[in-house]
Structure formats: structure tokens, C-alpha cells
Design a protein around this motif. Structure first.
Motif, PDB file in Angstrom:
ATOM      1  N   THR A 206       0.821  -1.216   0.000  1.00  0.00           N
ATOM      2  CA  THR A 206       0.000   0.000   0.000  1.00  0.00           C
ATOM      3  C   THR A 206       0.849   1.258   0.000  1.00  0.00           C
ATOM      4  OG1 THR A 206      -1.514  -1.314   1.352  1.00  0.00           O
ATOM      5  CG2 THR A 206      -2.097   0.973   0.991  1.00  0.00           C
ATOM      6  N   ARG A 207       2.091   1.163   0.442  1.00  0.00           N
ATOM      7  CA  ARG A 207       2.992   2.316   0.310  1.00  0.00           C
ATOM      8  C   ARG A 207       3.175   2.660  -1.160  1.00  0.00           C
ATOM      9  NH1 ARG A 207       7.836  -0.193   3.816  1.00  0.00           N
ATOM     10  NH2 ARG A 207       7.692  -1.538   1.990  1.00  0.00           N
ATOM     11  N   LYS A 208       3.397   1.612  -1.984  1.00  0.00           N
ATOM     12  CA  LYS A 208       3.552   1.844  -3.416  1.00  0.00           C
ATOM     13  C   LYS A 208       2.244   2.335  -4.026  1.00  0.00           C
ATOM     14  CE  LYS A 208       4.660  -0.407  -7.820  1.00  0.00           C
ATOM     15  NZ  LYS A 208       3.441   0.135  -8.492  1.00  0.00           N
ATOM     16  N   ARG A 209       1.130   1.766  -3.601  1.00  0.00           N
ATOM     17  CA  ARG A 209      -0.157   2.196  -4.136  1.00  0.00           C
ATOM     18  C   ARG A 209      -0.406   3.671  -3.822  1.00  0.00           C
ATOM     19  NH1 ARG A 209      -1.359  -1.494  -8.015  1.00  0.00           N
ATOM     20  NH2 ARG A 209      -1.619  -3.595  -7.177  1.00  0.00           N
ATOM     21  N   PHE A 210       0.007   4.101  -2.629  1.00  0.00           N
ATOM     22  CA  PHE A 210      -0.151   5.518  -2.279  1.00  0.00           C
ATOM     23  C   PHE A 210       0.757   6.385  -3.144  1.00  0.00           C
ATOM     24  CE2 PHE A 210       0.822   9.380   0.080  1.00  0.00           C
ATOM     25  CZ  PHE A 210      -0.454   9.838   0.393  1.00  0.00           C
ATOM     26  N   ALA A 211       2.007   5.940  -3.338  1.00  0.00           N
ATOM     27  CA  ALA A 211       2.935   6.692  -4.192  1.00  0.00           C
ATOM     28  C   ALA A 211       2.404   6.787  -5.615  1.00  0.00           C
ATOM     29  CB  ALA A 211       4.312   6.031  -4.169  1.00  0.00           C
ATOM     30  N   ASP A 212       1.809   5.694  -6.108  1.00  0.00           N
ATOM     31  CA  ASP A 212       1.214   5.708  -7.446  1.00  0.00           C
ATOM     32  C   ASP A 212       0.052   6.691  -7.511  1.00  0.00           C
ATOM     33  OD1 ASP A 212       2.995   3.742  -8.193  1.00  0.00           O
ATOM     34  OD2 ASP A 212       1.542   2.093  -8.033  1.00  0.00           O
ATOM     35  N   PHE A 213      -0.720   6.758  -6.428  1.00  0.00           N
ATOM     36  CA  PHE A 213      -1.841   7.697  -6.381  1.00  0.00           C
ATOM     37  C   PHE A 213      -1.330   9.140  -6.452  1.00  0.00           C
ATOM     38  CE2 PHE A 213      -4.403  10.614  -3.828  1.00  0.00           C
ATOM     39  CZ  PHE A 213      -5.617  10.538  -4.499  1.00  0.00           C
ATOM     40  N   VAL A 214      -0.322   9.451  -5.669  1.00  0.00           N
ATOM     41  CA  VAL A 214       0.234  10.806  -5.662  1.00  0.00           C
ATOM     42  C   VAL A 214       0.788  11.159  -7.044  1.00  0.00           C
ATOM     43  CG1 VAL A 214       2.060  12.264  -4.711  1.00  0.00           C
ATOM     44  CG2 VAL A 214       0.711  10.793  -3.193  1.00  0.00           C
ATOM     45  N   ALA A 215       1.451  10.208  -7.695  1.00  0.00           N
ATOM     46  CA  ALA A 215       1.990  10.457  -9.032  1.00  0.00           C
ATOM     47  C   ALA A 215       0.871  10.736 -10.031  1.00  0.00           C
ATOM     48  CB  ALA A 215       2.825   9.264  -9.482  1.00  0.00           C
ATOM     49  N   ALA A 216      -0.224   9.975  -9.940  1.00  0.00           N
ATOM     50  CA  ALA A 216      -1.369  10.203 -10.829  1.00  0.00           C
ATOM     51  C   ALA A 216      -1.992  11.562 -10.569  1.00  0.00           C
ATOM     52  CB  ALA A 216      -2.402   9.094 -10.633  1.00  0.00           C
ATOM     53  N   LEU A 217      -2.047  11.946  -9.288  1.00  0.00           N
ATOM     54  CA  LEU A 217      -2.629  13.238  -8.920  1.00  0.00           C
ATOM     55  C   LEU A 217      -1.778  14.387  -9.453  1.00  0.00           C
ATOM     56  CD1 LEU A 217      -4.740  14.846  -7.342  1.00  0.00           C
ATOM     57  CD2 LEU A 217      -3.342  14.512  -5.281  1.00  0.00           C
ATOM     58  N   GLU A 218      -0.466  14.265  -9.322  1.00  0.00           N
ATOM     59  CA  GLU A 218       0.432  15.324  -9.789  1.00  0.00           C
ATOM     60  C   GLU A 218       0.376  15.470 -11.306  1.00  0.00           C
ATOM     61  OE1 GLU A 218       4.171  14.148  -8.160  1.00  0.00           O
ATOM     62  OE2 GLU A 218       3.766  15.050  -6.184  1.00  0.00           O
ATOM     63  N   LYS A 219       0.249  14.344 -12.007  1.00  0.00           N
ATOM     64  CA  LYS A 219       0.179  14.384 -13.470  1.00  0.00           C
ATOM     65  C   LYS A 219      -1.190  14.853 -13.943  1.00  0.00           C
ATOM     66  CE  LYS A 219       1.303  11.633 -17.549  1.00  0.00           C
ATOM     67  NZ  LYS A 219       1.745  10.300 -18.060  1.00  0.00           N
ATOM     68  N   ASN A 220      -2.242  14.380 -13.294  1.00  0.00           N
ATOM     69  CA  ASN A 220      -3.628  14.765 -13.608  1.00  0.00           C
ATOM     70  C   ASN A 220      -3.891  14.701 -15.115  1.00  0.00           C
ATOM     71  OD1 ASN A 220      -6.266  15.624 -13.218  1.00  0.00           O
ATOM     72  ND2 ASN A 220      -5.719  17.795 -13.049  1.00  0.00           N
ATOM     73  N   ALA A 221      -3.593  13.535 -15.691  1.00  0.00           N
ATOM     74  CA  ALA A 221      -3.670  13.381 -17.142  1.00  0.00           C
ATOM     75  C   ALA A 221      -5.062  13.651 -17.702  1.00  0.00           C
ATOM     76  CB  ALA A 221      -3.215  11.974 -17.535  1.00  0.00           C
ATOM     77  N   SER A 222      -6.096  13.360 -16.926  1.00  0.00           N
ATOM     78  CA  SER A 222      -7.469  13.537 -17.398  1.00  0.00           C
ATOM     79  C   SER A 222      -7.989  14.954 -17.180  1.00  0.00           C
ATOM     80  CB  SER A 222      -8.394  12.562 -16.678  1.00  0.00           C
ATOM     81  OG  SER A 222      -8.485  12.914 -15.303  1.00  0.00           O
ATOM     82  N   GLY A 223      -7.277  15.722 -16.342  1.00  0.00           N
ATOM     83  CA  GLY A 223      -7.770  17.043 -15.975  1.00  0.00           C
ATOM     84  C   GLY A 223      -8.962  16.999 -15.035  1.00  0.00           C
ATOM     85  N   ARG A 224      -9.197  15.836 -14.407  1.00  0.00           N
ATOM     86  CA  ARG A 224     -10.384  15.655 -13.571  1.00  0.00           C
ATOM     87  C   ARG A 224     -10.161  15.917 -12.081  1.00  0.00           C
ATOM     88  NH1 ARG A 224     -11.954   9.625 -15.795  1.00  0.00           N
ATOM     89  NH2 ARG A 224     -13.309  10.216 -17.550  1.00  0.00           N
ATOM     90  N   ALA A 225      -8.942  16.218 -11.685  1.00  0.00           N
ATOM     91  CA  ALA A 225      -8.648  16.298 -10.254  1.00  0.00           C
ATOM     92  C   ALA A 225      -9.556  17.291  -9.534  1.00  0.00           C
ATOM     93  CB  ALA A 225      -7.181  16.663 -10.032  1.00  0.00           C
TER      94      ALA A 225
END
Length: 351
Positions: free
Chosen positions: A147-166
Motif C-alpha cells: 500500500t505504500r507503493k499504491r499511495f505513491a502511485d496515487f500521488v503520481a497520478a494526482l500530480e500528473k492529472n492526465a485527465s484534468g479531472r482532479a
């Protein structure tokens, strides 16, 4: 090479009479083979499982060990090939075969009685592997429940915000970030030796149990994700999936509740076999594992929504966000009832 030729490359009894698609799985292609007896033939999804040799070795080691411990019970059994292996490689893919487990029934949803029975089946399966060195197993999907990695993956997705949906899910983002302290709990305990590495199934949905029609037992199936991990990974994921009053993608959150009765039923069934094998730290954190595994799943749904729905299949634009919201609703109710959940686990362990 046609399917009949592939099936005939395994050590089956008699000649192949028929082959038909079978089941509701979404990962591998599954076929029912009928000869003098029945078999399950599967084409392995090598896009997900890139090392089928490691995959089949994990399954071989675990099924052979369980069969020795659960003598006389229905268990998953690999069928070998004529050349002494367990895989057939063809131009259409990589295949494996199991004996068909006769006189069993599978459920997609169930009442407290069947949920309790699934707890017994998974508990008995894990107990049978208590003396197996889980570190012998390959990590076919590395860091699957880290879950540490899953959280890091979440933060990376949030920072990138590829969909613009954040900006459309700020409440849900805050929900994840405010519970960051959950993410390292189990991995820290494993690495510090506070809890042991056990053989974990890692996908303990109800439909991965075949209930025996001739006894109170059942067989654990779908061992593709069997690896080393924490007992809480399996227990927590069972509760996440099975102790909810609504579907995983329910849009009406008023229908989504954590059912403490179903939690109790499963815990009593599971701990009837594992209660005396878990160490004190495992017992103390078993109820919390339901929160952690629900947090992990919800976080993955939300990360995929923010990333533009690149992993989970969707049927509507908000599908992954809806899924995340159901998980977060369950967490809120689990957090409120954690003392009661801990008491249920403690009582079941003593019993």
C-alpha cells in the motif's frame, strides 16, 4: 494448433469429446474439456502474467502442499502434460489444465451462511499452508498489496492529472491524503518481522470458492495471484468485497453500508482454523486489514479516474469515481465500528 490438439497434449483420460467456453472470468480464456472425465483448460493472459513458468510453479507448489494436508477434500489439481511439464505453448498462447472439480457450486453474492463458509474455506486453505515457506514463491505481480507503493502511485497520478479531472473529486482526494498514515502499516510490520510472511491468495472474492455439495467444505480456486504476503491481505479483501450491502459501483451511497453481521460471520469461519495460528500482532490488526484493503482499492479506483481510466474497465465516464466513493463510504463505517470489529476477532480467536 487447435484446442483439441492442445487439450490432447495433457495427460487426460480418453479422447476429447467436446470443448466449450466456460465461466465468467475476465483475465484468462477458460474452456470446459470433456473426455472420459471433465477438465478445465485455460489460456493464460501473458500480458498480465509475463512469466507463465513462474506462475505455474507457484500453483504447483501450493496445490501439491494443500493436497497433502487436506486429504480427502476437493482441491484444485493441475494436470500434467505428456512431456512432463504443466504448460503447453502454441501459436495462440500458453495453456494449462486442471481437473474439473465436480459437484461444487459457485456464488457471486451470498448470505451470512455462505460467507461464513467461505471464511472457513479460506481459513482452512491458509492453515494448510502454515508450514510452507512462502518465500519460495515468485512475486508474479510485484508489490501487489504494497500500500505504500499504491499511495505513491496515487500521488503520481494526482500530480500528473492526465485527465484534468482532479478538480472534480477534491473531496475524495482529501479522503485519501488524510489517511496516508494507513499506507505503510502492514508492509512495515512484515519488514520488521512483527508478523510473518504467509502464503496469500490475494484475490479472496466469494466467487473464488467452489462450495462442496457433498460436505461443508469447498475448494479455493484461481491461484494466479498466490504469493507471499500478510494474512490480513486475504482477510481484509474478503471483507471489503463481501461485507458490503451494495455493488462495488453503486451510485446511490445511501445503499452502501458495512454489514457487521457479515463481518462477524466471516471472521468466525476464518478464525475457526486460523485463530490459533496467528500471532498476537496479526490478531490485533486483522480487523484493521479490512480498512486497509478497502483504502487500497478505493485509492486505485480514484487514481485511475484521475489518470483517465487506463486500467479498470469502465461503462460510464464516472465509473471509477463511483467505485472509489463506495469504498470510501465503507471505510467511514468501518472506522466507526473498528472497536466492535476488534472485539469480534478477539472473541473468535479465543473460541
Amino acid at each position: 494448433m487447435e484446442l483439441k490438439t492442445i487439450a490432447s497434449a495433457f495427460k487426460i483420460k480418453g479422447d476429447v469429446k467436446s470443448i466449450e467456453t466456460y465461466g465468467m472470468g475476465h483475465i484468462n480464456d477458460t474452456y470446459l474439456v470433456t473426455a472420459d472425465k471433465r477438465y478445465i483448460l485455460q489460456r493464460i493472459n501473458t500480458s498480465l502474467f509475463s512469466d507463465p513458468d513462474a506462475l505455474i510453479e507457484n500453483i504447483r507448489l501450493v496445490t501439491e502442499h494443500v493436497a497433502k494436508k487436506l486429504t480427502g477434500e476437493k482441491v484444485l489439481t493441475l494436470v500434467g502434460t505428456e512431456d512432463g511439464g504443466f504448460l503447453v505453448r502454441a501459436e495462440t498462447g500458453v495453456y494449462r489444465m486442471y481437473d474439473f472439480i465436480e459437484r461444487t457450486q459457485c456464488f457471486q453474492t451470498a448470505d451470512a451462511e455462505h460467507f461464513a463458509r467461505s471464511g472457513e474455506v479460506f481459513g482452512r486453505f491458509t492453515a494448510a499452508l502454515d508450514d510452507f515457506d512462502a518465500k519460495k514463491l515468485y512475486d508474479v505481480i510485484p508489490k501487489f498489496h504494497d500500500t505504500r507503493k499504491r499511495f505513491a502511485d496515487f500521488v503520481a497520478a494526482l500530480e500528473k492529472n492526465a485527465s484534468g479531472r482532479a478538480d472534480t473529486c477534491s473531496k475524495e482526494i482529501d479522503f485519501v491524503l488524510n489517511r496516508k498514515h494507513y499506507s505503510p502499516v502492514f508492509m512495515d510490520m512484515l519488514e520488521k518481522g512483527q508478523i510473518p510472511y504467509r502464503v496469500t491468495h490475494n484475490d479472496t472474492k466469494l466467487n473464488n470458492v467452489l462450495f462442496d455439495l457433498d460436505s461443508d467444505g469447498g475448494a479455493v480456486i484461481d491461484l494466479d495471484t498466490v504469493m507471499k504476503g500478510a494474512a490480513g491481505f486475504d482477510f481484509g479483501d474478503s471483507i471489503r468485497f463481501g461485507a458490503s450491502t451494495a455493488a462495488e459501483d453503486e451510485t446511490d451511497l445511501d445503499k452502501v453500508h458495512f454489514d457487521i453481521g457479515l463481518f462477524s460471520a466471516y471472521a468466525k469461519g476464518y478464525l475457526a482454523y486460523m485463530g490459533k495460528l496467528l500471532n498476537d500482532k496479526e490478531k490485533e490488526t486483522l480487523a484493521f486489514s479490512a480498512i486497509l484493503l478497502t483504502y487500497e482499492c478505493g485509492m486505485r479506483f480514484l487514481a485511475d479516474y484521475i489518470a483517465g481510466d487506463t486500467y479498470f474497465k469502465i461503462h460510464r465516464p464516472s465509473h471509477n469515481l463511483d467505485r472509489a466513493r463506495t469504498q470510501f463510504r465503507l471505510i467511514e463505517e468501518m472506522e466507526e465500528r473498528l472497536p466492535e470489529m476488534n472485539a469480534i476477532v478477539a472473541a473468535a480467536c479465543k473460541g
